[in-house]
Write a protein that holds these residues in place. Structure first.
Motif, PDB file in Angstrom:
ATOM      1  N   UNK A  89       7.302   6.712   7.566  1.00 59.65           N
ATOM      2  CA  UNK A  89       6.099   6.945   8.611  1.00 59.65           C
ATOM      3  C   UNK A  89       5.282   5.484   8.860  1.00 59.65           C
ATOM      4  N   UNK A  90       5.558   4.482   8.441  1.00 58.37           N
ATOM      5  CA  UNK A  90       4.881   3.227   9.110  1.00 58.37           C
ATOM      6  C   UNK A  90       4.502   2.921  10.642  1.00 58.37           C
ATOM      7  N   UNK A  91       2.856   2.875  10.660  1.00 56.50           N
ATOM      8  CA  UNK A  91       3.213   3.253  11.906  1.00 56.50           C
ATOM      9  C   UNK A  91       3.181   1.256  12.762  1.00 56.50           C
ATOM     10  N   UNK A  92       3.479   0.616  11.833  1.00 60.57           N
ATOM     11  CA  UNK A  92       3.456  -1.280  11.813  1.00 60.57           C
ATOM     12  C   UNK A  92       2.614  -2.058  11.700  1.00 60.57           C
ATOM     13  N   UNK A  93       1.700  -0.683  11.408  1.00 61.28           N
ATOM     14  CA  UNK A  93       0.090  -2.110  11.434  1.00 61.28           C
ATOM     15  C   UNK A  93      -1.125  -2.504  11.020  1.00 61.28           C
ATOM     16  N   UNK A  94      -0.152  -2.242   9.310  1.00 63.32           N
ATOM     17  CA  UNK A  94      -0.011  -3.115   8.076  1.00 63.32           C
ATOM     18  C   UNK A  94       1.364  -3.089   7.380  1.00 63.32           C
ATOM     19  N   UNK A  95       1.281  -4.195   6.375  1.00 65.22           N
ATOM     20  CA  UNK A  95       2.335  -4.414   5.981  1.00 65.22           C
ATOM     21  C   UNK A  95       1.976  -4.728   4.003  1.00 65.22           C
ATOM     22  N   UNK A  96       3.052  -4.287   3.789  1.00 64.92           N
ATOM     23  CA  UNK A  96       2.932  -3.725   2.206  1.00 64.92           C
ATOM     24  C   UNK A  96       3.400  -4.761   1.737  1.00 64.92           C
ATOM     25  N   UNK A  97       3.591  -5.553   0.355  1.00 70.46           N
ATOM     26  CA  UNK A  97       3.822  -6.587   0.192  1.00 70.46           C
ATOM     27  C   UNK A  97       4.116  -7.053  -1.584  1.00 70.46           C
ATOM     28  N   UNK A  98       4.854  -7.300  -1.772  1.00 75.81           N
ATOM     29  CA  UNK A  98       5.092  -7.407  -3.125  1.00 75.81           C
ATOM     30  C   UNK A  98       4.159  -8.592  -3.841  1.00 75.81           C
ATOM     31  N   UNK A  99       3.144  -8.133  -4.790  1.00 78.32           N
ATOM     32  CA  UNK A  99       2.714  -9.393  -5.051  1.00 78.32           C
ATOM     33  C   UNK A  99       3.025 -10.436  -5.565  1.00 78.32           C
ATOM     34  N   UNK A 100       3.996  -9.758  -6.721  1.00 75.44           N
ATOM     35  CA  UNK A 100       4.758 -10.789  -7.366  1.00 75.44           C
ATOM     36  C   UNK A 100       4.985 -11.883  -6.473  1.00 75.44           C
ATOM     37  N   UNK A 101       5.378 -11.744  -5.665  1.00 77.85           N
ATOM     38  CA  UNK A 101       5.171 -13.048  -4.737  1.00 77.85           C
ATOM     39  C   UNK A 101       4.429 -13.848  -4.323  1.00 77.85           C
ATOM     40  N   UNK A 102       3.542 -14.063  -4.731  1.00 77.70           N
ATOM     41  CA  UNK A 102       2.889 -14.673  -3.953  1.00 77.70           C
ATOM     42  C   UNK A 102       2.250 -15.615  -5.733  1.00 77.70           C
ATOM     43  N   UNK A 103       1.869 -17.037  -4.635  1.00 78.97           N
ATOM     44  CA  UNK A 103       1.970 -18.042  -5.049  1.00 78.97           C
ATOM     45  C   UNK A 103       0.555 -18.783  -5.015  1.00 78.97           C
ATOM     46  N   UNK A 104      -0.061 -18.400  -4.424  1.00 76.39           N
ATOM     47  CA  UNK A 104      -1.121 -18.797  -4.636  1.00 76.39           C
ATOM     48  C   UNK A 104      -2.211 -17.527  -5.423  1.00 76.39           C
ATOM     49  N   UNK A 105      -3.259 -17.833  -5.771  1.00 76.94           N
ATOM     50  CA  UNK A 105      -3.843 -17.211  -7.116  1.00 76.94           C
ATOM     51  C   UNK A 105      -4.469 -16.416  -6.575  1.00 76.94           C
ATOM     52  N   UNK A 106      -5.108 -15.102  -6.972  1.00 79.84           N
ATOM     53  CA  UNK A 106      -5.255 -13.664  -6.362  1.00 79.84           C
ATOM     54  C   UNK A 106      -6.376 -13.401  -7.115  1.00 79.84           C
ATOM     55  N   UNK A 107      -8.131 -13.298  -6.544  1.00 82.52           N
ATOM     56  CA  UNK A 107      -9.352 -12.336  -7.059  1.00 82.52           C
ATOM     57  C   UNK A 107      -9.080 -11.324  -7.108  1.00 82.52           C
ATOM     58  N   UNK A 108      -8.736 -10.433  -7.291  1.00 81.58           N
ATOM     59  CA  UNK A 108      -8.662  -9.335  -6.544  1.00 81.58           C
ATOM     60  C   UNK A 108      -7.518  -8.530  -7.566  1.00 81.58           C
ATOM     61  N   UNK A 109      -7.719  -7.028  -7.776  1.00 74.84           N
ATOM     62  CA  UNK A 109      -6.904  -6.372  -9.024  1.00 74.84           C
ATOM     63  C   UNK A 109      -6.713  -5.525  -8.913  1.00 74.84           C
ATOM     64  N   UNK A 110      -4.729  -4.774  -8.727  1.00 77.54           N
ATOM     65  CA  UNK A 110      -4.570  -3.422  -8.751  1.00 77.54           C
ATOM     66  C   UNK A 110      -5.712  -2.486  -9.135  1.00 77.54           C
ATOM     67  N   UNK A 111      -6.079  -1.432  -8.353  1.00 80.72           N
ATOM     68  CA  UNK A 111      -7.368  -0.396  -8.995  1.00 80.72           C
ATOM     69  C   UNK A 111      -6.315   0.630  -9.115  1.00 80.72           C
ATOM     70  N   UNK A 112      -4.900   1.231  -8.790  1.00 80.57           N
ATOM     71  CA  UNK A 112      -4.560   2.511 -10.392  1.00 80.57           C
ATOM     72  C   UNK A 112      -2.772   2.088  -9.756  1.00 80.57           C
ATOM     73  N   UNK A 113      -2.531   3.319 -10.562  1.00 83.73           N
ATOM     74  CA  UNK A 113      -1.350   3.569 -11.369  1.00 83.73           C
ATOM     75  C   UNK A 113      -0.779   5.112 -10.537  1.00 83.73           C
ATOM     76  N   UNK A 114       0.488   4.568  -9.653  1.00 85.62           N
ATOM     77  CA  UNK A 114       0.233   5.800  -8.241  1.00 85.62           C
ATOM     78  C   UNK A 114       1.947   6.238  -8.815  1.00 85.62           C
ATOM     79  N   UNK A 115       2.076   7.662  -8.201  1.00 88.22           N
ATOM     80  CA  UNK A 115       3.713   8.336  -8.462  1.00 88.22           C
ATOM     81  C   UNK A 115       4.219   7.995 -10.098  1.00 88.22           C
ATOM     82  N   UNK A 116       3.126   8.302 -11.063  1.00 88.42           N
ATOM     83  CA  UNK A 116       3.494   8.067 -12.082  1.00 88.42           C
ATOM     84  C   UNK A 116       4.174   9.180 -12.606  1.00 88.42           C
ATOM     85  N   UNK A 117       4.401  10.317 -11.999  1.00 92.17           N
ATOM     86  CA  UNK A 117       5.457  11.465 -12.283  1.00 92.17           C
ATOM     87  C   UNK A 117       6.886  10.826 -12.842  1.00 92.17           C
ATOM     88  N   UNK A 118       7.029   9.907 -12.022  1.00 92.27           N
ATOM     89  CA  UNK A 118       8.429   9.653 -12.000  1.00 92.27           C
ATOM     90  C   UNK A 118       8.813   8.170 -12.844  1.00 92.27           C
TER      91      UNK A 118
END
Length: 140
Positions: A89-118
């Motif tokens: 249902x993506x409307x194209x306004x946002x891009x979700x990208x794999x943080x593991x592919x960043x080459x630059x350091x990132x100051x903010x950190x992940x804030x949740x675990x989702x779909x833990x049922x699986x």
């Protein structure tokens, strides 16, 4: 959250991107598709507005896998690196990208675990982050 021009790339370097602002919600996704696509216990995604994300090189090397549920995952045709995810249902306004592919350091950190049922039965997220059985709107 604003960041100054973060750069990322696939494993072989054929595809490069730049993101100028990442939204503060970043999650470790434990769904079966993320685990299989990334070959790991979970995948970690950042989200940017489409206007803040651009491909710098190799866009023609992007391939798309579309799952039965309509979700689209983009990856490098040469090295297989997972780069983006888009829900059906993506409307194209946002891009979700794999943080593991960043080459630059990132100051903010992940804030949740989702779909833990699986989640993988061989991994237990033991950190203090909130853990949701489905998406962020499901009960902990």
């Amino acid at each position: 959250m604003s960041s100054s021009s973060l750069k990322g790339s696939c494993l072989c370097g054929a595809i490069k991107y730049e993101v100028t602002s990442i939204l503060p919600q970043m999650a470790h996704c434990h769904c079966t598709m993320c685990r299989k696509f990334h070959g790991a216990a979970f995948a970690t995604f950042g989200v940017a507005r489409s206007a803040d994300f651009k491909w710098l090189q190799g866009k023609e090397k992007l391939k798309t896998y579309r799952a039965d549920n309509g979700a689209a995952r983009q990856f490098c045709e040469d090295c297989g690196s997972s780069l983006t995810f888009a829900a059906s249902d993506c409307d194209g306004l946002f891009v979700e990208f794999s943080l593991g592919t960043l080459d630059s350091p990132l100051a903010i950190k992940p804030d949740a675990h989702i779909y833990c049922r699986y989640k993988a039965d061989w991994y237990e997220p033991n950190d203090a982050l909130p853990k949701f059985p489905e998406g962020r709107d499901s009960s902990e």
